[in-house]
Design an enzyme around this catalytic site. Structure first.
Site, mmCIF file in Angstrom:
data_model
loop_
_atom_site.group_PDB
_atom_site.id
_atom_site.type_symbol
_atom_site.label_atom_id
_atom_site.label_comp_id
_atom_site.label_asym_id
_atom_site.label_seq_id
_atom_site.Cartn_x
_atom_site.Cartn_y
_atom_site.Cartn_z
ATOM 1 C CG HIS A 225 71.241 63.293 105.078
ATOM 2 N ND1 HIS A 225 72.218 64.035 105.703
ATOM 3 C CD2 HIS A 225 71.759 62.048 104.939
ATOM 4 C CE1 HIS A 225 73.279 63.273 105.931
ATOM 5 N NE2 HIS A 225 73.034 62.071 105.477
ATOM 6 C CB CYS B 23 72.835 58.525 104.119
ATOM 7 S SG CYS B 23 71.716 57.386 104.955
#
Length: 537
Positions: free
Chosen positions: A429, A448
């Site tokens: 992301h 992440c």
């Protein structure tokens, strides 16, 4: 005189004849020999279902110990392979070639021959699996190495060697990737360096930059010359040539090329040859774990390299810096492969339960208006009035609410996320925290992977399904609405961990072992019997 090549030595034909003569027992009637052989094979294979099934299916016919040329060729190739196993960073002692040969020489009866037949199959299966898919079981080394290993059917190994040309069969066992071959070459180079004494003395722990002089600069000069970054010189000042050498070293080790020797640069310059060789041996084992089809187009995230790449037909077509999980608590990013099938533009951030209870709940207990940019919702998705809740009543175990940050430029996920749904809740992301991408070590996230250039990454992915990927992406972005965009052709994503990796020029580069995983793997390999070639006694 002809013979079988076995790890740099040749077994003379007379020695092999002695083995064959011991194996071929003719003093017992043929039918009795057959029965005794079958019984011995069945008995020896009883503890291995795959071997037992193979011999049962082939009518207990020998593939190693028969007196024919094919069996002799198989034996010869197996002995050669296990003697040379160390060249692949495998534990030779695990296959015990010397002991195996001695036991073959001691065969005196049909029963002995049956037992030897199964022992050869067991050694063969161990070696074949080790060189094709690795010696170790990753999850036993570190719980976050959750890669699925592409194990082959053991019975297929036996049927394969029984019906193939032996030399070709053994040549086809190791990974066929360019990376594996490059690592084998680097292994040989590091072994030669280690045998010759390495790169010399360490550089003293002090900050060095252009214009500096003194003993530390001389030590740096000598180290750079030994590493082939600097031409031989008697210079005693940190000059332009040394600056250029330092910058190239930094680029080759994934560091910011500012030409200043200190911190992470100094740490990497002082890593010794033995440690680099360990990294190569670990990388070979990791490449065996990863011995599978990766996809004509795939995404490769190398955690210690802090990069994400798009690779098309073996060529890197896009690369961006990345931030990965922090090395603490439950934050280190796991290693696994999955398939990216969509992206979300203008995403909401659905706060993970661990962050809700460990980070936000304590703040809410102190002040119900803490983290006001986050929406609190109940089990039915309805917004909760913060002032109507006594947060001090709740613990991590019984907190009944969820939290969500709506789309915005300050959203924790930035303006786009890339999804490959997996049970570890890991994805790629955007992020509003752009300053972190300038660091040498970029391990800061909750697990992440954050991308420095997420828009360009999106354009690259969309280029396969639209003539105007940038225009299409920007059109959706301007709406401000959370929008899912499916990838018409899902893309494999491989999150790997390599501290020794080959660059586009075919040279091996090194990275820091940010999570200490390679150190664990090396210890396990050493315990399994892998040794460092070139170590001086």
């Amino acid at each position: 005189m002809t013979g079988i090549f076995t790890g740099g030595r040749r077994l003379a034909l007379t020695a092999m004849a002695a083995i064959v003569l011991a194996i071929l027992v003719a003093a017992v009637p043929a039918q009795a020999q057959i029965t005794a052989f079958k019984q011995a094979v069945a008995e020896a294979a009883a503890d291995d279902a795959d071997i037992a099934a193979f011999y049962r299916d082939n009518g207990y016919q020998p593939i190693w110990t028969a007196p024919d040329d094919a069996s002799r060729a198989r034996r010869a190739e197996l002995m050669r392979a296990i003697r040379m196993a160390g060249s692949h960073g495998l534990p030779v002692a695990r296959y015990d070639p010397t002991g195996l040969l001695a036991r073959l020489r001691s065969v005196r009866s049909t029963r002995d021959r049956g037992l030897a037949e199964v022992e050869l199959s067991k050694v063969f299966l161990t070696y074949a699996r080790d060189i094709q898919t690795g010696v170790l079981t990753p999850k036993r080394i570190d719980s976050r190495i959750v890669r699925e290993i592409p194990y082959r059917d053991r019975g297929a190994y036996l049927s394969g060697i029984a019906t193939s040309q032996p030399a070709a069969f053994f040549r086809a066992l190791p990974p066929r990737s360019m990376e594996y071959n490059a690592l084998l070459k680097e292994k040989m180079a590091m072994e030669q360096l280690l045998a010759s004494g390495g790169w010399g003395p360490r550089v003293p722990d002090t900050k060095l930059e252009r214009g500096a002089t003194g003993p530390a600069v001389i030590a740096l000069r000598n180290r750079l010359i030994a590493m082939d970054y600097l031409a031989r010189t008697n210079g005693r000042t940190f000059d332009q040539a040394m600056l250029d050498a330092v910058k190239q070293f930094q680029l080759d080790h994934g560091l910011n090329d500012d030409g200043i020797v200190g911190g992470e640069t100094l740490k990497q310059i002082n890593v010794d040859v033995e440690t680099r060789l360990q990294s190569v041996l670990v990388a070979l084992e990791r490449e065996r774990w990863f011995n599978t089809e990766r996809g004509k187009r795939h995404i490769l995230v190398n955690l210690p390299d802090f990069t994400a790449k798009v690779i098309d037909d073996g060529v890197v077509t896009f690369e961006t810096r990345a931030v990965v999980g922090a090395n603490r608590d439950d934050r280190p990013t796991p290693e696994f492969s999955d398939e990216m099938d969509h992206m979300v533009i203008n995403p909401s951030w659905y706060v993970p339960r661990s962050i809700v209870t460990n980070e936000y709940l304590p703040a809410l207990r102190r002040n119900p208006n803490a983290a006001s940019h986050i929406i609190i919702t109940d089990s039915r998705g309805r917004r909760v009035n913060r002032n109507a809740v006594n947060f001090s009543r709740y613990s991590a175990r019984n907190f009944p609410y969820s939290m969500r940050q709506p789309p915005s430029r300050s959203n924790a996920l930035g303006l786009v996320k890339f999804m490959f749904p997996n049970k570890y809740n890991i994805y790629l992301h955007d992020t509003p925290a752009k300053d972190l991408f300038a660091r040498d070590v970029r391990a800061f996230s909750h697990g992440c992977v954050r991308l420095a250039d997420p828009f360009d990454f999106a354009y690259t992915l969309l280029s396969r399904q639209t003539d105007d990927p940038e225009g299409e992406f920007q059109r959706i972005l301007r709406t401000g609405n959370e929008t899912r965009v499916n990838l018409e052709q899902p893309v494999p994503v491989h999150i790997i961990y390599r501290t020794a990796v080959t660059n586009a020029r075919g040279h091996t580069e090194y990275r820091a072992d940010i999570y200490g995983r390679d150190a664990k793997i090396w210890n396990a390999l050493a315990n399994a019997g892998v040794v460092l070639g070139g170590v001086q006694g």
